[in-house]
Design an enzyme around this catalytic site. Structure first.
Site, PDB file in Angstrom:
ATOM      1  N   HIS A   1      -7.864  -5.197   0.192  1.00 18.77           N
ATOM      2  CA  HIS A   1      -6.686  -4.733   0.546  1.00 18.77           C
ATOM      3  C   HIS A   1      -6.213  -5.196   1.713  1.00 18.77           C
ATOM      4  O   HIS A   1      -6.950  -5.125   2.716  1.00 18.77           O
ATOM      5  CB  HIS A   1      -6.894  -3.240   0.462  1.00 18.77           C
ATOM      6  CG  HIS A   1      -5.735  -2.361   0.498  1.00 18.77           C
ATOM      7  ND1 HIS A   1      -4.953  -2.222  -0.525  1.00 18.77           N
ATOM      8  CD2 HIS A   1      -5.351  -1.394   1.499  1.00 18.77           C
ATOM      9  CE1 HIS A   1      -3.664  -1.469  -0.309  1.00 18.77           C
ATOM     10  NE2 HIS A   1      -4.198  -1.052   1.103  1.00 18.77           N
TER      11      HIS A   1
ATOM     12  N   GLU B   1      -9.509  -5.356  -4.182  1.00 15.16           N
ATOM     13  CA  GLU B   1      -8.822  -4.186  -3.124  1.00 15.16           C
ATOM     14  C   GLU B   1      -9.795  -3.205  -2.497  1.00 15.16           C
ATOM     15  O   GLU B   1      -9.750  -3.089  -1.537  1.00 15.16           O
ATOM     16  CB  GLU B   1      -7.732  -3.383  -4.084  1.00 15.16           C
ATOM     17  CG  GLU B   1      -6.701  -4.139  -4.727  1.00 15.16           C
ATOM     18  CD  GLU B   1      -5.434  -4.328  -3.758  1.00 15.16           C
ATOM     19  OE1 GLU B   1      -5.518  -3.650  -2.586  1.00 15.16           O
ATOM     20  OE2 GLU B   1      -4.390  -4.645  -4.018  1.00 15.16           O
TER      21      GLU B   1
ATOM     22  N   SER C   1       0.914  -1.145  -0.028  1.00 17.37           N
ATOM     23  CA  SER C   1       0.045   0.024  -0.193  1.00 17.37           C
ATOM     24  C   SER C   1       0.902   1.377  -0.260  1.00 17.37           C
ATOM     25  O   SER C   1       1.835   1.498  -0.864  1.00 17.37           O
ATOM     26  CB  SER C   1      -0.936  -0.103   1.232  1.00 17.37           C
ATOM     27  OG  SER C   1      -1.947   0.890   0.999  1.00 17.37           O
TER      28      SER C   1
END
Length: 499
Positions: A416, A320, A191
């Site tokens: 995610h 995600e 990320s």
């Protein structure tokens, strides 16, 4: 059987450090690499730690950067750790303090440039270090306004990025004492951490010793802010604290004296005022044409071009953006026209085109789920493909993956951050993670072992081949080969624009 604990010592250019050997690895926790950015050093670039005398006892979990609650608390779960501005520290795990010259993994954590820490129990490097005979180093860097405020005369921005760059230099200087090879470093980030890897290369920071990069869910579609917006947010932040953006000298002194709680309170107020539903970008993040990041070409293009000779492993999770929208009641209240308007405003004609295509292919999907699918594609998938394409076009070696596993029936899907427990191992710290709710522990353990083997093989050889995976081909412009990591892993073509 109770494990014995032994104190071990390493002499470095910073000073002598004492750690603990337990469970087959040595841990050194909370090792400072920079002076505490407090008082007059608040909002200043990091300064390398002055060597200490005596022995630093690096036994206990270190402090973490001041931060508000994570945006993904309802997805990943929570953590508790003492916060302090004296947070610029490293967590080092090694199989031995010797001269073995093992590969080194430098971990840059995610958290939207706003939360997290390199030394959280989530990211314990013990399994990777022990299984792969590598040294794992977790990095803390400044977050939120303390790390990314842009206010002329007060803060130039990108201080968190400069923290990472200094940490990398310090790691290279001292890691041989921990049994590591300073000329065989893999940067690994997820990320915001993966995004930061791109920024470090794009900004021309010294990358000596870095041979490989692992970029997990790097959100390359969330490009650095332009300086105009960053300055507007900075002026709002300064005003929130009673300062005057037009009187930087006076305001800088005022801000240096404020308690951290006031800084975090102003950060939260600015975030609330500027929040836009559907936008995953935080208010304080990397800024183009600011400290440590040039404004020549798009930062992800600049990064790919700067990574000549660097092996790359890059990938995404299949769903995600469900981490941001699946549990948000506002997403369930959207109709098709509201989603189209939102996508057009935030993601432009390209996003609208993707929305139309997905709506035609998935006629029964809810509008909120369509929004999530568009954000997944626009912010994560297509930019990752484009990055791999650019590396392939330059003759570079890139491997691409898509993490598709998720607990059966989970509303979060393969969201995610879901791959993290599989990369570091299913430690107790992940026990209460909502994204893993209802999962079969045996499935987690099996896929995690396979992924750790793949990641470690990549770190050691530049090739993520693993015994329980099908042959993993190098990504090429003609065929966008990606490894789908799931209960039954397989090679597939990721959807996206042609290279």
């Amino acid at each position: 059987m109770r494990q014995s604990t032994e104190t071990v010592f390493v002499d470095t250019s910073l000073g002598r450090i004492a750690g603990l050997r337990r469970d087959g690895v040595c841990r050194f926790r909370g090792v400072p690499f920079a002076e505490a950015p407090v008082g007059a050093l608040r909002f200043c670039p990091p300064r390398r730690k002055t060597p200490w005398t005596g022995t630093l006892e690096a036994f206990e979990p270190g402090v973490i950067a001041p931060q508000l609650a994570s945006r993904l608390l309802a997805v990943m779960g929570d953590f508790t750790r003492r916060q302090s501005e004296d947070c610029l520290r490293l967590d080092i795990v090694t199989p031995g303090v010797d001269d073995a010259r093992r590969p080194v993994v430098v971990w840059l954590h995610g958290g939207g440039f706003s939360s997290g820490a390199g030394g959280l129990d989530w990211y314990d490097g013990g399994l990777l270090a022990g299984e792969g005979d590598v040294v794992v180093v977790g990095v803390n860097y400044r977050l939120g306004a303390l790390g990314y405020l842009v206010a002329p005369g007060i803060s130039d921005g990108n201080l968190g990025l400069l923290d990472q760059a200094l940490a990398l230099r310090v790691v290279r200087d001292i890691v041989a004492g921990f049994g590591g090879d300073p000329d065989n470093i893999t940067l690994m980030g997820q990320s915001a951490g993966g995004n930061s890897i791109a920024a470090l290369f794009a900004g021309g920071h010294p990358m000596k010793g870095v041979r490989r990069a692992i970029m997990q869910s790097a959100a390359l579609g969330m490009r650095p802010q332009d300086s105009v917006r960053a300055r507007a947010l900075g002026a709002d932040f300064v005003s929130e604290l009673g300062g005057d953006p037009d009187k930087p000298d006076e305001t800088r002194v005022k801000l240096a004296e404020l308690p951290v709680s006031a800084i975090l309170g102003a950060q939260a107020a600015v975030a609330r005022r500027h929040a836009r539903f559907g936008d995953t970008a935080p208010p304080f993040q990397l800024v183009q044409a600011s400290a440590g990041l040039s404004d020549t070409i798009a930062f992800d293009h600049a990064a790919a071009d700067a990574m000549t000779g660097i092996d790359v492993l890059i990938g995404v999770t299949a769903d995600e953006a469900d981490a941001f929208f699946a549990l948000d009641p506002r997403a369930g209240e959207l109709d098709a026209s509201a989603v189209a308007e939102l996508v057009g405003e935030l993601y432009g004609p390209r996003g609208v085109g993707a929305l139309d295509l997905m709506a035609r292919r998935n006629g029964d999907i809810a509008p909120g789920a369509l929004l999530s699918a568009v954000v997944t594609q626009d912010v994560f998938v297509e930019p990752a493909i484009a990055f791999a394409c650019r590396r392939a076009a330059d003759g570079g070696k890139a491997y691409v993956y898509e993490f598709g596993w998720h607990p059966a029936g989970s509303p979060l899907g393969a969201c995610h951050c879901l791959e993290l427990p599989f990369v570091f191992g299913p430690a107790q710290a992940w026990g209460d993670a909502p994204m893993l709710a209802g999962a079969d522990p045996v499935e987690i353990a099996e896929l995690s072992a396979t992924m750790r083997a793949a990641w470690l093989n990549f770190v050691r050889t530049g090739d993520p081949a693993a015994a329980k995976l099908p042959t993993w081909p190098i990504f090429t412009a003609g065929r966008k080969n990606a490894m789908r990591l799931d209960r039954r892993s397989a090679i597939r073509d990721l959807a996206g624009d042609p290279c």
